[in-house]
Scaffold this motif. Sequence first.
Motif, PDB file in Angstrom:
ATOM      1  N   THR A 108     -23.004   6.818  32.420  1.00 11.16           N
ATOM      2  CA  THR A 108     -23.952   7.430  31.047  1.00 11.16           C
ATOM      3  C   THR A 108     -23.150   6.950  29.674  1.00 11.16           C
ATOM      4  O   THR A 108     -21.907   6.782  29.725  1.00 11.16           O
ATOM      5  N   VAL A 109     -23.903   7.029  28.620  1.00 14.95           N
ATOM      6  CA  VAL A 109     -23.572   6.899  27.260  1.00 14.95           C
ATOM      7  C   VAL A 109     -24.449   7.911  26.498  1.00 14.95           C
ATOM      8  O   VAL A 109     -25.553   8.308  27.082  1.00 14.95           O
TER       9      VAL A 109
ATOM     10  N   MET B 245     -12.101   5.788  34.745  1.00 20.22           N
ATOM     11  CA  MET B 245     -13.366   5.825  35.237  1.00 20.22           C
ATOM     12  C   MET B 245     -13.854   7.189  35.156  1.00 20.22           C
ATOM     13  O   MET B 245     -13.089   8.045  35.334  1.00 20.22           O
ATOM     14  N   HIS B 246     -15.246   7.316  35.044  1.00 19.62           N
ATOM     15  CA  HIS B 246     -16.020   8.682  34.768  1.00 19.62           C
ATOM     16  C   HIS B 246     -17.405   8.543  35.552  1.00 19.62           C
ATOM     17  O   HIS B 246     -18.439   8.297  34.975  1.00 19.62           O
ATOM     18  N   PRO B 247     -17.313   8.720  36.950  1.00 20.03           N
ATOM     19  CA  PRO B 247     -18.596   8.438  37.934  1.00 20.03           C
ATOM     20  C   PRO B 247     -19.469   9.754  37.810  1.00 20.03           C
ATOM     21  O   PRO B 247     -19.696  10.184  38.839  1.00 20.03           O
ATOM     22  N   PHE B 248     -19.658  10.132  36.898  1.00 15.09           N
ATOM     23  CA  PHE B 248     -20.666  11.486  36.537  1.00 15.09           C
ATOM     24  C   PHE B 248     -21.964  10.956  35.925  1.00 15.09           C
ATOM     25  O   PHE B 248     -22.031  10.185  34.961  1.00 15.09           O
ATOM     26  N   ASP B 249     -23.109  11.442  36.414  1.00 13.02           N
ATOM     27  CA  ASP B 249     -24.394  11.040  35.980  1.00 13.02           C
ATOM     28  C   ASP B 249     -24.996  11.852  34.917  1.00 13.02           C
ATOM     29  O   ASP B 249     -23.946  12.875  34.159  1.00 13.02           O
ATOM     30  N   GLU B 250     -26.114  11.812  34.229  1.00  7.04           N
ATOM     31  CA  GLU B 250     -26.663  12.431  33.161  1.00  7.04           C
ATOM     32  C   GLU B 250     -26.942  13.879  33.457  1.00  7.04           C
ATOM     33  O   GLU B 250     -26.977  14.497  32.341  1.00  7.04           O
ATOM     34  N   ASN B 251     -26.629  14.362  34.650  1.00  2.00           N
ATOM     35  CA  ASN B 251     -26.994  15.807  34.736  1.00  2.00           C
ATOM     36  C   ASN B 251     -25.581  16.254  35.036  1.00  2.00           C
ATOM     37  O   ASN B 251     -25.378  17.489  35.468  1.00  2.00           O
ATOM     38  N   GLY B 252     -24.250  15.695  34.827  1.00  2.47           N
ATOM     39  CA  GLY B 252     -22.854  16.162  35.108  1.00  2.47           C
ATOM     40  C   GLY B 252     -22.642  16.140  36.567  1.00  2.47           C
ATOM     41  O   GLY B 252     -21.662  16.667  36.896  1.00  2.47           O
ATOM     42  N   LYS B 253     -23.295  15.629  37.439  1.00  6.03           N
ATOM     43  CA  LYS B 253     -23.002  15.735  38.765  1.00  6.03           C
ATOM     44  C   LYS B 253     -22.005  14.089  39.133  1.00  6.03           C
ATOM     45  O   LYS B 253     -22.500  13.105  38.824  1.00  6.03           O
TER      46      LYS B 253
ATOM     47  N   MET C 267     -23.656  -3.174  30.965  1.00 12.17           N
ATOM     48  CA  MET C 267     -23.876  -2.140  29.853  1.00 12.17           C
ATOM     49  C   MET C 267     -25.277  -1.980  29.629  1.00 12.17           C
ATOM     50  O   MET C 267     -25.527  -0.549  29.390  1.00 12.17           O
ATOM     51  N   ALA C 268     -26.187  -2.815  29.959  1.00 13.39           N
ATOM     52  CA  ALA C 268     -27.414  -2.649  29.814  1.00 13.39           C
ATOM     53  C   ALA C 268     -28.065  -1.422  30.909  1.00 13.39           C
ATOM     54  O   ALA C 268     -28.995  -0.768  30.669  1.00 13.39           O
ATOM     55  N   GLY C 269     -27.306  -1.059  32.059  1.00 16.12           N
ATOM     56  CA  GLY C 269     -27.775  -0.321  32.828  1.00 16.12           C
ATOM     57  C   GLY C 269     -27.337   1.005  32.545  1.00 16.12           C
ATOM     58  O   GLY C 269     -27.652   2.104  33.487  1.00 16.12           O
ATOM     59  N   LEU C 270     -26.380   1.461  31.542  1.00 10.81           N
ATOM     60  CA  LEU C 270     -25.902   2.711  31.252  1.00 10.81           C
ATOM     61  C   LEU C 270     -27.133   3.681  30.869  1.00 10.81           C
ATOM     62  O   LEU C 270     -28.231   3.491  30.201  1.00 10.81           O
ATOM     63  N   VAL C 271     -27.065   4.790  31.430  1.00  8.31           N
ATOM     64  CA  VAL C 271     -28.206   5.831  31.412  1.00  8.31           C
ATOM     65  C   VAL C 271     -27.679   6.779  30.184  1.00  8.31           C
ATOM     66  O   VAL C 271     -26.562   7.017  29.854  1.00  8.31           O
ATOM     67  N   ASP C 272     -28.927   7.290  29.384  1.00  6.41           N
ATOM     68  CA  ASP C 272     -28.651   8.214  28.429  1.00  6.41           C
ATOM     69  C   ASP C 272     -28.379   9.690  28.847  1.00  6.41           C
ATOM     70  O   ASP C 272     -28.897  10.398  29.696  1.00  6.41           O
ATOM     71  N   ASP C 273     -27.094  10.114  28.271  1.00  9.92           N
ATOM     72  CA  ASP C 273     -26.711  11.692  28.640  1.00  9.92           C
ATOM     73  C   ASP C 273     -26.787  12.360  27.152  1.00  9.92           C
ATOM     74  O   ASP C 273     -25.806  12.130  26.310  1.00  9.92           O
ATOM     75  N   PRO C 274     -27.727  12.951  26.776  1.00 10.87           N
ATOM     76  CA  PRO C 274     -28.011  13.509  25.514  1.00 10.87           C
ATOM     77  C   PRO C 274     -26.838  14.539  24.996  1.00 10.87           C
ATOM     78  O   PRO C 274     -26.426  14.641  23.983  1.00 10.87           O
ATOM     79  N   TYR C 275     -26.269  15.405  26.014  1.00  7.78           N
ATOM     80  CA  TYR C 275     -25.170  15.909  25.880  1.00  7.78           C
ATOM     81  C   TYR C 275     -24.001  15.237  25.596  1.00  7.78           C
ATOM     82  O   TYR C 275     -22.955  15.754  24.705  1.00  7.78           O
ATOM     83  N   ARG C 276     -23.600  14.086  25.893  1.00  7.07           N
ATOM     84  CA  ARG C 276     -22.534  13.219  25.390  1.00  7.07           C
ATOM     85  C   ARG C 276     -22.842  12.830  23.785  1.00  7.07           C
ATOM     86  O   ARG C 276     -21.893  12.794  23.104  1.00  7.07           O
TER      87      ARG C 276
END
Length: 198
Positions: free
Chosen positions: A15-16, A101-109, A120-129
């Motif tokens: 995520t980013v 590395m940081h293999p955690f998803d947008e839900n923190g899992k 880089m285009a495949g990075l998912v949004d994490d609003p908490y980040r």
Amino acid sequence: MTPVAVRDLRPTQITVGMREVALKRQMLRSQSARKTGTFLGTHMVPVVLGPKKRNYVTDHHHLARALLEEGIGDVLVTVMSDLSDLDKDAFFFVLDNRAWMHPFDENGKRRGYNAIPKTMAGLVDDPYRSMAGELRRQGGFAKDTTPFSEFLWADFLRRRIDRDAVAKNFDKAMKEALNLAKAKDADYLPGWCGPTSD
């Protein structure tokens, strides 16, 4: 220092914060090409060479994503380590154990290494980040050298502020985040700068 095509950079996280990416894009658009060149000359992207000599980004994912979205073709990288002789499983195991590395998803899992996007285009949004980045800019915590420290803050906020509240009113959620950042509950986090009794 080597120029590498931004589209060929490989992320080491899932995520980013897309608000963070938007801020980087705005900064890139607001300055001259010369100033952008100077900026990129001093903000090289750190990478680890992995299997097939691919460049795996260990920091500046937001910048790399912004460069990709702005159509900037190349960026300078600095190679932190050459692990290209390792097979893929050993490579990811080493990255993980060195906190590269940081293999955690947008839900923190935590997810398997195969959940990390290939581009880089495949990075998912994490609003908490995004909240963590804004929290640091507003003085909620100090910049710290702890790897992925802003993700630790993002996880702290994720556990305390409802996702719907963040989506509905980011500014209001940020006020709550600033209060939470100064509380004793946050004193274990990197860069914490809440009040102390001494």
